[in-house]
Design a protein around this motif. Structure first.
Motif, PDB file in Angstrom:
ATOM      1  N   LEU A 141       0.807  -1.219   0.000  1.00 52.46           N
ATOM      2  CA  LEU A 141       0.000   0.000   0.000  1.00 52.46           C
ATOM      3  C   LEU A 141       0.841   1.270   0.000  1.00 52.46           C
ATOM      4  CD1 LEU A 141      -2.905  -0.933   2.429  1.00 52.46           C
ATOM      5  CD2 LEU A 141      -2.997  -0.699  -0.066  1.00 52.46           C
ATOM      6  N   LYS A 142       2.060   1.210   0.493  1.00 49.99           N
ATOM      7  CA  LYS A 142       2.901   2.411   0.512  1.00 49.99           C
ATOM      8  C   LYS A 142       3.056   3.005  -0.878  1.00 49.99           C
ATOM      9  CE  LYS A 142       6.781   1.642   2.641  1.00 49.99           C
ATOM     10  NZ  LYS A 142       7.939   1.367   3.507  1.00 49.99           N
ATOM     11  N   ASP A 143       3.052   2.169  -1.901  1.00 50.58           N
ATOM     12  CA  ASP A 143       3.180   2.648  -3.278  1.00 50.58           C
ATOM     13  C   ASP A 143       1.837   2.849  -3.977  1.00 50.58           C
ATOM     14  OD1 ASP A 143       5.972   2.663  -3.173  1.00 50.58           O
ATOM     15  OD2 ASP A 143       6.085   0.552  -3.735  1.00 50.58           O
ATOM     16  N   LYS A 144       0.745   2.451  -3.327  1.00 45.32           N
ATOM     17  CA  LYS A 144      -0.558   2.505  -3.987  1.00 45.32           C
ATOM     18  C   LYS A 144      -1.508   3.551  -3.420  1.00 45.32           C
ATOM     19  CE  LYS A 144      -2.137  -1.236  -5.803  1.00 45.32           C
ATOM     20  NZ  LYS A 144      -2.720  -2.506  -6.134  1.00 45.32           N
ATOM     21  N   VAL A 145      -1.299   3.962  -2.199  1.00 42.06           N
ATOM     22  CA  VAL A 145      -2.231   4.884  -1.549  1.00 42.06           C
ATOM     23  C   VAL A 145      -2.152   6.251  -2.219  1.00 42.06           C
ATOM     24  CG1 VAL A 145      -2.691   6.146   0.592  1.00 42.06           C
ATOM     25  CG2 VAL A 145      -2.209   3.728   0.673  1.00 42.06           C
ATOM     26  N   PRO A 146      -3.305   6.766  -2.680  1.00 37.70           N
ATOM     27  CA  PRO A 146      -3.293   8.136  -3.209  1.00 37.70           C
ATOM     28  C   PRO A 146      -2.776   9.092  -2.133  1.00 37.70           C
ATOM     29  CG  PRO A 146      -5.357   7.042  -3.727  1.00 37.70           C
ATOM     30  CD  PRO A 146      -4.614   6.148  -2.765  1.00 37.70           C
ATOM     31  N   GLY A 147      -1.858   9.944  -2.508  1.00 36.29           N
ATOM     32  CA  GLY A 147      -1.247  10.846  -1.539  1.00 36.29           C
ATOM     33  C   GLY A 147       0.075  10.325  -1.028  1.00 36.29           C
ATOM     34  N   GLY A 148       0.403   9.076  -1.357  1.00 34.21           N
ATOM     35  CA  GLY A 148       1.683   8.512  -0.989  1.00 34.21           C
ATOM     36  C   GLY A 148       1.756   7.952   0.414  1.00 34.21           C
ATOM     37  N   ALA A 149       2.952   7.554   0.789  1.00 26.12           N
ATOM     38  CA  ALA A 149       3.193   6.878   2.068  1.00 26.12           C
ATOM     39  C   ALA A 149       2.823   7.739   3.267  1.00 26.12           C
ATOM     40  CB  ALA A 149       4.644   6.433   2.156  1.00 26.12           C
ATOM     41  N   ASP A 150       2.765   9.066   3.103  1.00 25.21           N
ATOM     42  CA  ASP A 150       2.356   9.933   4.211  1.00 25.21           C
ATOM     43  C   ASP A 150       0.893   9.739   4.579  1.00 25.21           C
ATOM     44  OD1 ASP A 150       4.875  10.990   4.370  1.00 25.21           O
ATOM     45  OD2 ASP A 150       4.385  12.816   3.264  1.00 25.21           O
ATOM     46  N   HIS A 151       0.138   9.054   3.748  1.00 24.79           N
ATOM     47  CA  HIS A 151      -1.286   8.818   3.998  1.00 24.79           C
ATOM     48  C   HIS A 151      -1.541   7.406   4.514  1.00 24.79           C
ATOM     49  CE1 HIS A 151      -3.127  12.386   1.760  1.00 24.79           C
ATOM     50  NE2 HIS A 151      -1.886  12.665   2.091  1.00 24.79           N
ATOM     51  N   LEU A 152      -0.497   6.769   5.019  1.00 22.49           N
ATOM     52  CA  LEU A 152      -0.587   5.386   5.489  1.00 22.49           C
ATOM     53  C   LEU A 152       0.273   5.210   6.736  1.00 22.49           C
ATOM     54  CD1 LEU A 152      -1.390   2.357   4.875  1.00 22.49           C
ATOM     55  CD2 LEU A 152       0.746   2.245   3.589  1.00 22.49           C
ATOM     56  N   VAL A 153      -0.279   4.552   7.743  1.00 24.55           N
ATOM     57  CA  VAL A 153       0.469   4.256   8.970  1.00 24.55           C
ATOM     58  C   VAL A 153       0.212   2.810   9.360  1.00 24.55           C
ATOM     59  CG1 VAL A 153       0.540   4.671  11.474  1.00 24.55           C
ATOM     60  CG2 VAL A 153       0.525   6.588   9.906  1.00 24.55           C
ATOM     61  N   LEU A 154       1.257   2.140   9.825  1.00 20.05           N
ATOM     62  CA  LEU A 154       1.131   0.823  10.448  1.00 20.05           C
ATOM     63  C   LEU A 154       1.717   0.921  11.845  1.00 20.05           C
ATOM     64  CD1 LEU A 154       0.686  -2.265  10.617  1.00 20.05           C
ATOM     65  CD2 LEU A 154       2.971  -2.516   9.602  1.00 20.05           C
ATOM     66  N   GLU A 155       0.931   0.539  12.834  1.00 21.69           N
ATOM     67  CA  GLU A 155       1.431   0.429  14.200  1.00 21.69           C
ATOM     68  C   GLU A 155       1.218  -1.001  14.665  1.00 21.69           C
ATOM     69  OE1 GLU A 155       1.450   4.219  16.848  1.00 21.69           O
ATOM     70  OE2 GLU A 155      -0.618   3.870  16.204  1.00 21.69           O
ATOM     71  N   THR A 156       2.162  -1.473  15.462  1.00 20.79           N
ATOM     72  CA  THR A 156       2.049  -2.802  16.051  1.00 20.79           C
ATOM     73  C   THR A 156       2.319  -2.688  17.546  1.00 20.79           C
ATOM     74  OG1 THR A 156       4.375  -3.390  15.744  1.00 20.79           O
ATOM     75  CG2 THR A 156       2.875  -3.895  13.925  1.00 20.79           C
ATOM     76  N   ASP A 157       1.909  -3.702  18.265  1.00 15.59           N
ATOM     77  CA  ASP A 157       2.201  -3.785  19.693  1.00 15.59           C
ATOM     78  C   ASP A 157       2.819  -5.149  19.929  1.00 15.59           C
ATOM     79  OD1 ASP A 157       1.869  -4.422  22.553  1.00 15.59           O
ATOM     80  OD2 ASP A 157       0.712  -2.567  22.613  1.00 15.59           O
ATOM     81  N   PRO A 158       4.029  -5.212  20.478  1.00 18.58           N
ATOM     82  CA  PRO A 158       4.705  -6.497  20.647  1.00 18.58           C
ATOM     83  C   PRO A 158       3.928  -7.475  21.519  1.00 18.58           C
ATOM     84  CG  PRO A 158       6.036  -4.702  21.566  1.00 18.58           C
ATOM     85  CD  PRO A 158       4.833  -4.093  20.942  1.00 18.58           C
ATOM     86  N   GLU A 159       3.112  -6.972  22.428  1.00 18.17           N
ATOM     87  CA  GLU A 159       2.329  -7.839  23.313  1.00 18.17           C
ATOM     88  C   GLU A 159       0.867  -7.945  22.871  1.00 18.17           C
ATOM     89  OE1 GLU A 159       2.859  -6.432  27.304  1.00 18.17           O
ATOM     90  OE2 GLU A 159       5.039  -6.398  27.086  1.00 18.17           O
ATOM     91  N   GLY A 160       0.524  -7.255  21.801  1.00 18.11           N
ATOM     92  CA  GLY A 160      -0.863  -7.158  21.362  1.00 18.11           C
ATOM     93  C   GLY A 160      -1.466  -8.466  20.909  1.00 18.11           C
ATOM     94  N   VAL A 161      -2.689  -8.704  21.369  1.00 18.96           N
ATOM     95  CA  VAL A 161      -3.516  -9.821  20.922  1.00 18.96           C
ATOM     96  C   VAL A 161      -4.811  -9.232  20.382  1.00 18.96           C
ATOM     97  CG1 VAL A 161      -2.525 -11.485  22.535  1.00 18.96           C
ATOM     98  CG2 VAL A 161      -4.501 -10.137  23.227  1.00 18.96           C
ATOM     99  N   HIS A 162      -5.652 -10.069  19.825  1.00 23.21           N
ATOM    100  CA  HIS A 162      -6.917  -9.600  19.269  1.00 23.21           C
ATOM    101  C   HIS A 162      -7.907  -9.370  20.417  1.00 23.21           C
ATOM    102  CE1 HIS A 162      -9.499  -9.042  15.783  1.00 23.21           C
ATOM    103  NE2 HIS A 162     -10.465  -9.534  16.523  1.00 23.21           N
ATOM    104  N   ASP A 163      -7.819  -8.188  21.006  1.00 23.64           N
ATOM    105  CA  ASP A 163      -8.603  -7.890  22.192  1.00 23.64           C
ATOM    106  C   ASP A 163      -8.872  -6.388  22.257  1.00 23.64           C
ATOM    107  OD1 ASP A 163      -8.539  -7.080  25.284  1.00 23.64           O
ATOM    108  OD2 ASP A 163      -9.241  -9.159  25.123  1.00 23.64           O
ATOM    109  N   HIS A 164     -10.053  -6.019  22.753  1.00 20.02           N
ATOM    110  CA  HIS A 164     -10.447  -4.619  22.800  1.00 20.02           C
ATOM    111  C   HIS A 164      -9.526  -3.739  23.637  1.00 20.02           C
ATOM    112  CE1 HIS A 164     -14.257  -6.086  21.102  1.00 20.02           C
ATOM    113  NE2 HIS A 164     -14.211  -4.917  20.508  1.00 20.02           N
TER     114      HIS A 164
END
Length: 104
Positions: free
Chosen positions: A56-79
């Motif tokens: 998506l970094k190369d496909k998002v209109p507006g470029g990579a500035d319009h895309l963010v990915l965040e992760t959490d090392p301890e994150g699980v699928h939970d609210h």
């Protein structure tokens, strides 16, 4: 927030399709522990999310500035993790006039 990017052929779908909109901002979040220990397609949750982000970094209109990915090392699928990162998503998607995204 924890998009279902583990579905079969989803990475290929993202590669082979484009956006209908000219202006879009995308925020992706995934917990690094999502899918761990699964024997089904959900085991690919984290790896597919990261692959889709790279595509998506190369496909998002507006470029990579319009895309963010965040992760959490301890994150699980939970609210409790979704609730923690949701404000980040809203600040990025709706930054207001003349605002730059800051993850803090």
């Amino acid at each position: 927030m924890s998009a279902s990017l583990w579905f079969e052929n989803i990475v290929e779908f993202v590669e082979n399709n484009s956006f209908a909109q000219d202006e879009i901002r995308l925020y992706l979040y995934v917990g690094e522990q999502e899918g761990v220990g699964r024997a089904n397609l959900q085991q690919y949750m984290v790896s597919h999310t990261k692959k889709v982000y790279v595509i998506l970094k190369d496909k998002v209109p507006g470029g990579a500035d319009h895309l963010v990915l965040e992760t959490d090392p301890e994150g699980v699928h939970d609210h409790r993790f979704f609730n923690r990162y949701f404000p980040h998503a809203m600040r990025f998607i709706y930054p207001g006039p003349n605002m730059k995204y800051d993850r803090n």
